[in-house]
Design a protein around this motif. Structure first.
Motif, PDB file in Angstrom:
ATOM      1  N   LEU A 111       1.097  -0.583  -0.181  1.00  0.00           N
ATOM      2  CA  LEU A 111       0.096  -0.171  -0.186  1.00  0.00           C
ATOM      3  C   LEU A 111       0.894   1.405  -0.388  1.00  0.00           C
ATOM      4  O   LEU A 111       1.917   1.599   0.673  1.00  0.00           O
ATOM      5  CB  LEU A 111      -0.597   0.050   0.713  1.00  0.00           C
ATOM      6  N   SER A 112       0.518   2.374  -0.595  1.00  0.00           N
ATOM      7  CA  SER A 112       1.187   3.549  -0.703  1.00  0.00           C
ATOM      8  C   SER A 112       0.351   4.614  -0.896  1.00  0.00           C
ATOM      9  O   SER A 112      -1.247   4.773  -0.568  1.00  0.00           O
ATOM     10  CB  SER A 112       2.251   3.578  -2.202  1.00  0.00           C
ATOM     11  N   ARG A 113       1.020   5.514   0.190  1.00  0.00           N
ATOM     12  CA  ARG A 113      -0.293   7.044   0.688  1.00  0.00           C
ATOM     13  C   ARG A 113       1.319   7.383   1.238  1.00  0.00           C
ATOM     14  O   ARG A 113       1.706   7.906   1.804  1.00  0.00           O
ATOM     15  CB  ARG A 113      -1.443   6.226   1.784  1.00  0.00           C
ATOM     16  N   LYS A 114       0.650   8.929   0.368  1.00  0.00           N
ATOM     17  CA  LYS A 114       1.432  10.549   0.800  1.00  0.00           C
ATOM     18  C   LYS A 114       3.136   9.960   0.597  1.00  0.00           C
ATOM     19  O   LYS A 114       3.693  10.637   2.363  1.00  0.00           O
ATOM     20  CB  LYS A 114       0.863  11.253   1.917  1.00  0.00           C
ATOM     21  N   GLY A 115       4.116   9.720   0.314  1.00  0.00           N
ATOM     22  CA  GLY A 115       5.304   9.084   0.367  1.00  0.00           C
ATOM     23  C   GLY A 115       5.695   7.436   1.617  1.00  0.00           C
ATOM     24  O   GLY A 115       6.761   7.837   1.519  1.00  0.00           O
ATOM     25  N   THR A 116       4.196   7.227   1.413  1.00  0.00           N
ATOM     26  CA  THR A 116       4.912   6.251   2.794  1.00  0.00           C
ATOM     27  C   THR A 116       4.126   5.167   2.264  1.00  0.00           C
ATOM     28  O   THR A 116       3.167   4.451   1.324  1.00  0.00           O
ATOM     29  CB  THR A 116       3.890   6.511   4.006  1.00  0.00           C
ATOM     30  N   THR A 117       4.732   4.343   1.780  1.00  0.00           N
ATOM     31  CA  THR A 117       5.082   3.038   1.550  1.00  0.00           C
ATOM     32  C   THR A 117       4.777   1.565   2.063  1.00  0.00           C
ATOM     33  O   THR A 117       5.786   1.723   3.874  1.00  0.00           O
ATOM     34  CB  THR A 117       6.405   1.969  -0.134  1.00  0.00           C
ATOM     35  N   ILE A 118       3.532   0.983   2.693  1.00  0.00           N
ATOM     36  CA  ILE A 118       3.440  -0.471   3.993  1.00  0.00           C
ATOM     37  C   ILE A 118       3.378  -1.150   2.853  1.00  0.00           C
ATOM     38  O   ILE A 118       2.983  -1.470   2.107  1.00  0.00           O
ATOM     39  CB  ILE A 118       2.023  -0.025   4.543  1.00  0.00           C
ATOM     40  N   ILE A 119       4.448  -2.141   3.137  1.00  0.00           N
ATOM     41  CA  ILE A 119       5.444  -3.821   2.811  1.00  0.00           C
ATOM     42  C   ILE A 119       4.021  -4.317   3.727  1.00  0.00           C
ATOM     43  O   ILE A 119       4.866  -4.659   4.507  1.00  0.00           O
ATOM     44  CB  ILE A 119       5.974  -3.902   2.194  1.00  0.00           C
ATOM     45  N   CYS A 120       3.533  -5.869   3.113  1.00  0.00           N
ATOM     46  CA  CYS A 120       2.730  -6.618   4.116  1.00  0.00           C
ATOM     47  C   CYS A 120       3.424  -8.027   3.689  1.00  0.00           C
ATOM     48  O   CYS A 120       3.111  -8.440   2.391  1.00  0.00           O
ATOM     49  CB  CYS A 120       1.546  -6.511   4.391  1.00  0.00           C
ATOM     50  N   LYS A 121       2.845  -9.212   3.842  1.00  0.00           N
ATOM     51  CA  LYS A 121       2.779 -10.277   3.624  1.00  0.00           C
ATOM     52  C   LYS A 121       2.394 -10.849   4.566  1.00  0.00           C
ATOM     53  O   LYS A 121       1.462 -10.917   5.047  1.00  0.00           O
ATOM     54  CB  LYS A 121       4.718 -10.800   4.172  1.00  0.00           C
TER      55      LYS A 121
END
Length: 125
Positions: A111-121
Motif C-alpha cells: 500500500l502507498s499513501r503520501k510518500g509512505t509505502t507499507i509492505i505486508c506479507k
C-alpha cells in the motif's frame, strides 16, 4: 439469430467473467507488516518499533483492524472497482485514509499513501 452467432457472443463474455478476479478475496485476511518505506529516512529504532507485531486484518464484510507498532485502529473499508484504491473509515477516532494498492496477491500486499509505502506479507490461514 442462429445458435452459432449466439455462442460467438456468449463465449467471450463468459471468458471475461471467469478471468476477472475479486481483489477483495485476496485482501480479506490477516497481513503482517514487514517493512515501511518513507520519503524521510526513519531511524532504525523508530522503524523497528513501528514494525513490532504490526498487523492489518481485512474481513469479507468490509471491516478492518490494525494493531502493533503501527497503532490500534478499526473501522470499515472499501475497494474501488479495479481493486487499485483502498479507502478506510476509522471507527476509533483516527484519520480515514485512501491508499493506492501497488501490489496484491495471496502472498503480499503493498500500500502507498503520501510518500509512505507499507509492505505486508500474508499470515498463513
Amino acid at each position: 439469430m442462429n445458435i452459432y452467432k449466439l455462442l460467438l457472443l456468449t463465449i467471450p463474455v463468459c471468458l471475461i467473467m471467469a478471468c476477472s478476479h475479486d481483489k477483495k478475496e485476496d485482501l480479506a485476511r490477516t497481513w503482517q507488516v514487514s517493512d515501511i518505506e518513507t520519503e524521510a529516512e526513519l531511524a532504525d529504532s523508530i522503524k523497528n518499533a513501528m514494525l513490532l507485531s504490526s498487523t492489518m486484518q481485512f474481513t469479507d464484510d468490509g471491516h478492518y483492524t490494525t494493531s502493533g507498532g503501527i497503532g490500534a485502529d478499526q473501522g470499515t473499508y472499501t475497494l474501488d472497482e479495479e481493486g487499485k484504491t483502498l479507502s478506510t473509515i476509522s471507527l476509533a477516532g483516527r484519520n480515514s485514509d485512501v491508499y493506492t494498492i501497488e501490489d496484491l496477491d495471496d502472498e503480499k500486499l503493498i500500500l502507498s499513501r503520501k510518500g509512505t509505502t507499507i509492505i505486508c506479507k500474508a499470515v498463513p490461514r
